[in-house]
Design a protein around this motif. Structure first.
Motif, PDB file in Angstrom:
ATOM      1  N   UNK A 206       0.840  -1.191   0.000  1.00  0.00           N
ATOM      2  CA  UNK A 206       0.000   0.000   0.000  1.00  0.00           C
ATOM      3  C   UNK A 206       0.876   1.244   0.000  1.00  0.00           C
ATOM      4  N   UNK A 207       0.345   2.374  -0.478  1.00  0.00           N
ATOM      5  CA  UNK A 207       1.162   3.598  -0.501  1.00  0.00           C
ATOM      6  C   UNK A 207       1.276   4.227   0.889  1.00  0.00           C
ATOM      7  N   UNK A 208       1.888   3.490   1.793  1.00  0.00           N
ATOM      8  CA  UNK A 208       2.033   3.944   3.178  1.00  0.00           C
ATOM      9  C   UNK A 208       3.525   4.046   3.494  1.00  0.00           C
ATOM     10  N   UNK A 209       3.949   5.223   3.927  1.00  0.00           N
ATOM     11  CA  UNK A 209       5.371   5.440   4.196  1.00  0.00           C
ATOM     12  C   UNK A 209       5.689   5.199   5.676  1.00  0.00           C
ATOM     13  N   UNK A 210       6.992   5.134   5.956  1.00  0.00           N
ATOM     14  CA  UNK A 210       7.430   4.995   7.349  1.00  0.00           C
ATOM     15  C   UNK A 210       6.941   6.180   8.177  1.00  0.00           C
ATOM     16  N   UNK A 211       6.942   7.363   7.546  1.00  0.00           N
ATOM     17  CA  UNK A 211       6.477   8.567   8.257  1.00  0.00           C
ATOM     18  C   UNK A 211       4.992   8.440   8.588  1.00  0.00           C
ATOM     19  N   UNK A 212       4.220   7.869   7.652  1.00  0.00           N
ATOM     20  CA  UNK A 212       2.784   7.633   7.901  1.00  0.00           C
ATOM     21  C   UNK A 212       2.613   6.722   9.107  1.00  0.00           C
ATOM     22  N   UNK A 213       3.440   5.657   9.139  1.00  0.00           N
ATOM     23  CA  UNK A 213       3.326   4.681  10.229  1.00  0.00           C
ATOM     24  C   UNK A 213       3.703   5.315  11.564  1.00  0.00           C
ATOM     25  N   UNK A 214       4.745   6.150  11.538  1.00  0.00           N
ATOM     26  CA  UNK A 214       5.183   6.812  12.775  1.00  0.00           C
ATOM     27  C   UNK A 214       4.076   7.721  13.297  1.00  0.00           C
ATOM     28  N   UNK A 215       3.418   8.438  12.369  1.00  0.00           N
ATOM     29  CA  UNK A 215       2.343   9.337  12.767  1.00  0.00           C
ATOM     30  C   UNK A 215       1.151   8.546  13.309  1.00  0.00           C
ATOM     31  N   UNK A 216       0.880   7.413  12.658  1.00  0.00           N
ATOM     32  CA  UNK A 216      -0.217   6.558  13.117  1.00  0.00           C
ATOM     33  C   UNK A 216       0.041   6.087  14.550  1.00  0.00           C
ATOM     34  N   UNK A 217       1.277   5.648  14.796  1.00  0.00           N
ATOM     35  CA  UNK A 217       1.613   5.164  16.138  1.00  0.00           C
ATOM     36  C   UNK A 217       1.488   6.286  17.165  1.00  0.00           C
ATOM     37  N   UNK A 218       1.848   7.511  16.736  1.00  0.00           N
ATOM     38  CA  UNK A 218       1.723   8.653  17.647  1.00  0.00           C
ATOM     39  C   UNK A 218       0.250   8.920  17.969  1.00  0.00           C
TER      40      UNK A 218
END
Ligand SMILES: [Zn+2]
Length: 158
Positions: free
Chosen positions: A74-86
């Protein structure tokens, strides 16, 4: 707090700063004995009770590894994941509890993941909510569609 240089049992706080996400406080300290300076980070403890009954500290990395598989391709970046976790951490901290189980973490993940990527959301929800039939998928997709329609109020006036 012991001085890390000379083990003096006391230290003076010379500066306190709240982190950007507001979840921790960083303090600059100075040892009155040797003058050494060091920093400490203070966060409210947040414990997760695993299915096995073992308690461990909440970790954003664990949230990320939990959703990474659902985000494959999926077009999901590491930055997206970090923000999601936050977002997940902020959501669970806002509830004011100091411990929660993996189920509650899963629930807290669903909302932000759905905003991030609907396919990843469906994959994650299918495992997390144990979809065991096509009906479950159809219901989840129907919910997504209903929300899309609700967010386009103009379409009803035509
Ligand atoms: Zn010292």
């Amino acid at each position: 707090m012991h001085c890390p240089f000379c083990r003096h049992p006391d230290s003076r706080v010379i500066d306190s700063r709240t982190s950007d996400d507001g979840l921790s406080i960083r303090r600059r300290r100075q040892c009155p004995e040797c003058g050494g300076r060091f920093s400490t980070t203070e966060t409210a403890s947040l414990m997760v009770i695993k299915r096995s009954g073992v308690m461990e500290a909440f970790s954003r990395d664990k949230v990320i590894s939990g959703v990474r598989k659902a985000c494959q391709g999926r077009p999901v970046t590491e930055a997206n994941l970090a923000l999601l976790a936050q977002k997940v951490e902020e959501a669970v901290r806002q509830t004011g509890v100091s411990q929660l189980d993996t189920n509650e973490i899963g629930l807290a993940i669903l909302g932000p993941l759905r905003e991030l990527d609907e396919v990843a959301y469906l994959r994650f929800a299918s495992v997390y909510q144990a979809f065991d039939s096509l009906d479950d998928f159809e219901r989840a997709i129907r919910d997504l569609r209903a929300d899309h329609d609700a967010s386009e109020p103009d379409s009803h006036d035509r």
